[in-house]
Design an enzyme around this catalytic site. Structure first.
Site, mmCIF file in Angstrom:
data_model
loop_
_atom_site.group_PDB
_atom_site.id
_atom_site.type_symbol
_atom_site.label_atom_id
_atom_site.label_comp_id
_atom_site.label_asym_id
_atom_site.label_seq_id
_atom_site.Cartn_x
_atom_site.Cartn_y
_atom_site.Cartn_z
ATOM 1 N N SER A 92 -25.328 32.706 77.095
ATOM 2 C CA SER A 92 -26.750 33.008 77.217
ATOM 3 C C SER A 92 -27.420 32.103 78.257
ATOM 4 O O SER A 92 -28.318 32.544 78.965
ATOM 5 C CB SER A 92 -27.459 32.901 75.867
ATOM 6 O OG SER A 92 -27.283 31.634 75.309
ATOM 7 N N ASP A 136 -19.047 31.915 84.234
ATOM 8 C CA ASP A 136 -20.083 32.613 83.472
ATOM 9 C C ASP A 136 -21.251 33.029 84.369
ATOM 10 O O ASP A 136 -21.842 34.101 84.221
ATOM 11 C CB ASP A 136 -20.570 31.746 82.292
ATOM 12 C CG ASP A 136 -20.688 30.273 82.638
ATOM 13 O OD1 ASP A 136 -20.510 29.910 83.828
ATOM 14 O OD2 ASP A 136 -20.971 29.469 81.740
HETATM 15 O O1 PMV Z 1 -17.064 28.468 76.004
HETATM 16 P P1 PMV Z 1 -17.286 29.408 77.126
HETATM 17 O O2 PMV Z 1 -17.197 30.841 76.701
HETATM 18 O O3 PMV Z 1 -18.509 29.109 77.916
HETATM 19 O O4 PMV Z 1 -16.040 29.220 78.116
HETATM 20 C C1 PMV Z 1 -15.709 27.982 78.696
HETATM 21 C C2 PMV Z 1 -14.566 28.131 79.669
HETATM 22 C C3 PMV Z 1 -14.073 26.832 80.265
HETATM 23 O O5 PMV Z 1 -13.014 27.175 81.160
HETATM 24 C C4 PMV Z 1 -13.494 25.927 79.199
HETATM 25 C C5 PMV Z 1 -15.156 26.090 81.023
HETATM 26 C C6 PMV Z 1 -15.557 26.688 82.354
HETATM 27 O O6 PMV Z 1 -16.680 26.400 82.806
HETATM 28 O O7 PMV Z 1 -14.778 27.416 82.965
#
Ligand code: PMV
Length: 306
Positions: A92, A136
């Site tokens: 989010s 993300d």
């Molecule tokens: O926890 P999430 O869904 O935001 O995923 C994090 C993924 C990581 O590889 C651990 C961190 C990143 O920024 O890539």
């Protein structure tokens, strides 16, 4: 002028953690969105109305970065709302950041490219969270399913359709920055072991990309299982996530894994349509909550209200 901007959440398909250290990952945007409404006002005040309190810092930092670069003085009224709880780990914060930046870009008619929006968004989240690959932010900006390398060094849209995924929430909220910091600390003592794991995860992502493009779900499922096994060795999975993944596989899923940093949040299972219901029930039996979201969703977009 008043506009509404929508940015999607995301799910990590393959490659979490290793992606922070320069390996590739595959991320897909989900249909659940964050909405940010922006309106310019006559005063010079900026008013933010965000029911998910965590969003405020990201909206404020987005405005600060935007102001610093484009020097606007106008007052704004900004309202955020979400189709999903920030508990799920759907991203989010990145979605609200991208929606805010994209909205400002539209409001001030700047015609920034999506890559420029992505770069600004990355800056915002790194200023606040200090760590992260930006996967993300890429999902919120570009949408669809992406092969991604840290910082946006590579952002490749994969030409695929929606994947038959079941998404299960473990009921526990995880702190991604905390888990990423823990791995960083451990790297000082266990560099070789951890980088061996990351090398293997990197290979899984490359293989996974091929399987995705070939629609070879059997193979992709096996790769997901292997990725989950490596994340377990890395120490980021939980008993609950393991149970949920095992239940999905026992019920006939092609494969299953945790999705994201671990420590809680969600797991995903790749299924054939005929097994979907059975897999969902099996996950629910372990206490997991099924989240009805589709994937391969569109990136940030907007509509004019007036
Ligand atoms: O926890 P999430 O869904 O935001 O995923 C994090 C993924 C990581 O590889 C651990 C961190 C990143 O920024 O890539």
């Amino acid at each position: 002028m008043k506009i509404s901007v929508f940015a999607p959440g995301k799910l990590m398909l393959l490659g979490e953690h290793a992606v922070v250290y320069g390996y590739p990952c595959i991320v897909t945007a989900v249909s659940s969105k964050i909405k940010v409404e922006l309106e310019n006002t006559l005063s010079s005040k900026i008013e933010i109305n965000a029911p998910q309190v965590k969003d405020v810092g990201f909206v404020e930092e987005s405005i600060r970065i935007f102001k610093e670069k484009f020097k606007f003085k106008q007052g704004l009224l900004i309202k955020t709302s979400s189709e999903f709880s920030s508990q799920y780990g759907f991203g989010s914060s990145s979605a609200v950041t991208i929606a805010t930046l994209y909205g400002l870009n539209k409001l001030f008619n700047l015609n920034l490219t999506k890559k420029e929006i992505f770069d600004l968004g990355l800056k915002v989240t790194l200023n606040i969270q200090k760590v992260g690959s930006g996967f993300d932010i890429a999902a919120a900006t570009f949408g669809k399913t992406l092969y991604f390398i840290k910082g946006g060094k590579t952002i490749e849209k994969l030409n695929i359709k929606e994947l038959p995924l079941v998404v299960g929430y473990s009921g526990v909220k995880a702190s991604t920055p905390k888990i990423v910091q823990q791995i960083k600390k451990r790297l000082k003592k266990e560099k070789k072991e951890i980088f061996n794991l990351f090398d293997s995860i990197g290979k899984i992502v490359e293989e996974g990309k091929k399987s995705l493009l070939e629609k070879n779900y059997q193979k992709l499922g096996m790769l997901m299982n292997e990725n989950h096994r490596l994340l377990k060795i890395l120490g980021v999975s939980t008993e609950k996530l393991n149970q949920m993944c095992k239940a999905a596989i026992d019920a006939g899923a092609y494969g299953a894994k945790l999705s994201g940093a671990g420590g809680g949040d969600c797991m995903i299972a790749l299924v054939s349509l005929s097994k979907k219901e059975k897999v969902e029930k099996a996950i629910e039996k372990t206490g997991g909550k099924i989240l009805k979201v589709s994937n391969n969703a569109d990136g940030v977009n907007y509509e004019k209200n007036i």
